[in-house]
Design an enzyme around this catalytic site. Sequence first.
Site, PDB file in Angstrom:
ATOM      1  N   ASP A  69      16.532  41.833  25.683  1.00  0.00           N
ATOM      2  CA  ASP A  69      16.053  42.109  27.269  1.00  0.00           C
ATOM      3  C   ASP A  69      16.920  43.053  27.809  1.00  0.00           C
ATOM      4  OD1 ASP A  69      14.398  41.639  29.266  1.00  0.00           O
ATOM      5  OD2 ASP A  69      15.439  40.158  30.216  1.00  0.00           O
ATOM      6  N   ASP A  98      20.250  37.436  11.560  1.00  0.00           N
ATOM      7  CA  ASP A  98      20.049  37.006  10.275  1.00  0.00           C
ATOM      8  C   ASP A  98      19.005  35.691  10.627  1.00  0.00           C
ATOM      9  OD1 ASP A  98      20.239  35.514   8.180  1.00  0.00           O
ATOM     10  OD2 ASP A  98      22.345  35.099   7.962  1.00  0.00           O
TER      11      ASP A  98
END
Length: 181
Positions: A69, A98
């Site tokens: 964001d 990950d």
Amino acid sequence: MDHDAIARVFDCGTAPTGQPFFAMELVEGRPLHAYCDEHRLSLAERIALFQQVCAGVQHAHQKGVMHRDLKPGNVLVARQGERHVVKIIDFGVARATDVRATDGTTFTEQGVLLGTPEYMSPEQAVADRDRIDTRTDIYSLGVMLYELLVGELPFPAKELRAGGAVAMQERLRDVEPPKPS
């Protein structure tokens, strides 16, 4: 994460009501674009600030964190002595890069749109978390730089949001933004 361009997180957890929280460094600053305009920063000064933002985002990516964001309101700038200093804030919708690290620990639902549409990558706009990677933050940086240099968004907010979620997704995916020059 420990970087000068990223607001420090002191604590995190879950409140008794079940609401997750972050306790972060207080950053007294102005959103990136507002700060640049108010202080009438030159092109070189704007680019120097933006380089600080990029260094912070690179650090987050190296630590395995995608912000998801990035927008001027989440990049605050303050003056420290003679320097303009950047702090990236609000990692509230961040995600680990990950995928194995997020298995069973993600709090967002598949298909839910998270982020600010005006700065969102096409991959993020389709709300498919498996297609989102660090490039989504790089796309957002590009939108921020475009706005920082041109003074307007590639896709004006009113136009982008006018047709609802599907039209917005199609526009971000299929329409080339106007060149800034």
